[in-house]
Write an enzyme that holds these catalytic residues in place. Structure first.
Site, PDB file in Angstrom:
ATOM      1  N   HIS A  97      29.472  29.848  77.623  1.00 34.02           N
ATOM      2  CA  HIS A  97      30.622  30.740  77.554  1.00 34.02           C
ATOM      3  C   HIS A  97      30.311  31.890  76.603  1.00 34.02           C
ATOM      4  O   HIS A  97      29.311  31.855  75.871  1.00 34.02           O
ATOM      5  CB  HIS A  97      31.886  29.979  77.098  1.00 34.02           C
ATOM      6  CG  HIS A  97      31.795  29.375  75.744  1.00 34.02           C
ATOM      7  ND1 HIS A  97      31.712  28.019  75.522  1.00 34.02           N
ATOM      8  CD2 HIS A  97      31.766  29.939  74.513  1.00 34.02           C
ATOM      9  CE1 HIS A  97      31.649  27.780  74.235  1.00 34.02           C
ATOM     10  NE2 HIS A  97      31.665  28.933  73.587  1.00 34.02           N
TER      11      HIS A  97
HETATM   12  P1  TYD Z   1      34.022  23.831  74.014  1.00 33.38           P
HETATM   13  O1  TYD Z   1      34.128  25.067  73.169  1.00 33.38           O
HETATM   14  O2  TYD Z   1      34.255  23.963  75.479  1.00 33.38           O
HETATM   15  O3  TYD Z   1      32.616  23.140  73.734  1.00 33.38           O
HETATM   16  P2  TYD Z   1      31.173  23.557  74.253  1.00 33.38           P
HETATM   17  O4  TYD Z   1      31.254  24.965  74.750  1.00 33.38           O
HETATM   18  O5  TYD Z   1      30.285  23.436  73.050  1.00 33.38           O
HETATM   19  O6  TYD Z   1      30.766  22.609  75.296  1.00 33.38           O
HETATM   20  O7  TYD Z   1      35.008  22.750  73.411  1.00 33.38           O
HETATM   21  C1  TYD Z   1      35.044  21.411  73.874  1.00 33.38           C
HETATM   22  C2  TYD Z   1      36.481  20.919  73.771  1.00 33.38           C
HETATM   23  O8  TYD Z   1      36.921  20.935  72.407  1.00 33.38           O
HETATM   24  C3  TYD Z   1      37.442  21.784  74.548  1.00 33.38           C
HETATM   25  O9  TYD Z   1      38.396  20.909  75.136  1.00 33.38           O
HETATM   26  C4  TYD Z   1      38.116  22.625  73.501  1.00 33.38           C
HETATM   27  C5  TYD Z   1      38.073  21.769  72.266  1.00 33.38           C
HETATM   28  N1  TYD Z   1      37.930  22.545  71.010  1.00 33.38           N
HETATM   29  C6  TYD Z   1      38.990  22.580  70.119  1.00 33.38           C
HETATM   30  O10 TYD Z   1      40.062  22.002  70.341  1.00 33.38           O
HETATM   31  N2  TYD Z   1      38.837  23.272  68.945  1.00 33.38           N
HETATM   32  C7  TYD Z   1      37.698  23.920  68.653  1.00 33.38           C
HETATM   33  O11 TYD Z   1      37.578  24.537  67.557  1.00 33.38           O
HETATM   34  C8  TYD Z   1      36.605  23.910  69.603  1.00 33.38           C
HETATM   35  C9  TYD Z   1      35.315  24.626  69.325  1.00 33.38           C
HETATM   36  C10 TYD Z   1      36.773  23.195  70.769  1.00 33.38           C
END
Ligand code: TYD
Length: 131
Positions: free
Chosen positions: A49
Site C-alpha cells: 500500500h
Molecule cells: P495493515 O496496515 O494492513 O498491515 P500491513 O500493510 O503491514 O500488512 O494493518 C493490518 C491490520 O491492522 C489492519 O486491519 C489495520 C490494523 N491496524 C491498526 O488498527 N492500527 C495500526 O496502526 C495499523 C498499522 C494497522
C-alpha cells in the site's frame, strides 16, 4: 534514489547499547503513533500500500526484512538489518515488506493515528494518482 536512511547514534558503554529516537530531532516529524510487526510467518508479504499523507520511519529492531519502495516511476529494494538505521517512508511511496528473518521485529513511528482513509491499497489507483 528512493532510499532515505536516518543513521541513529548508538550510545554504548560497558552495559551494552542504547539508541534514542526523538520526535522532531532524529525522527523528522511529530510522532503520534508507534506500531510494531513481529512473529511474521515465513513467506509472508506485508504492506502493499501507499499512504496519501502519512509519514513514517521504520526501524528493524531485531533480525532483518526487505522493504520495496516504489514512487510510481522507479522501484528500489532496501534490506533493513541494523537497529541503528531508520528507513523514511514518505507519503505516496508504495511499499511492500518481505523476506522477514526469524525473530524479525520491525517498529514503525508515524506522524498520525491510524486512518484507513489514508491508505491506497490498489496499485492501479496508486499509479493513476502518481501521474
Ligand atoms: P495493515 O496496515 O494492513 O498491515 P500491513 O500493510 O503491514 O500488512 O494493518 C493490518 C491490520 O491492522 C489492519 O486491519 C489495520 C490494523 N491496524 C491498526 O488498527 N492500527 C495500526 O496502526 C495499523 C498499522 C494497522
Amino acid at each position: 534514489m528512493l532510499k532515505n536512511i536516518i543513521k541513529f547514534r548508538e550510545m554504548g558503554d560497558d552495559q551494552g547499547w542504547l539508541v534514542a529516537l526523538e520526535a522532531e530531532h532524529n525522527v523528522p516529524f511529530p510522532v503520534r503513533r508507534v506500531y510494531y510487526i513481529y512473529g511474521t510467518r515465513p513467506g509472508v508479504h506485508r504492506g502493499r500500500h501507499a499512504h496519501r499523507k502519512l509519514r513514517q520511519v521504520a526501524v528493524c529492531l531485531n533480525g532483518a526484512c526487505t522493504i520495496l519502495l516504489d514512487d510510481g516511476r522507479q522501484r528500489e529494494e532496501v534490506r533493513l538489518t541494523g537497529n541503528t538505521e531508520g528507513l523514511v517512508l514518505d507519503p505516496m511511496i508504495w511499499h511492500e515488506m518481505y523476506d522477514f528473518s526469524p525473530g524479525c521485529v520491525l517498529i514503525v513511528l508515524a506522524d498520525d493515528w491510524y486512518d484507513e482513509a489514508d491508505y491506497i491499497r490498489d496499485y492501479a489507483l496508486f499509479k493513476e494518482l502518481c501521474r
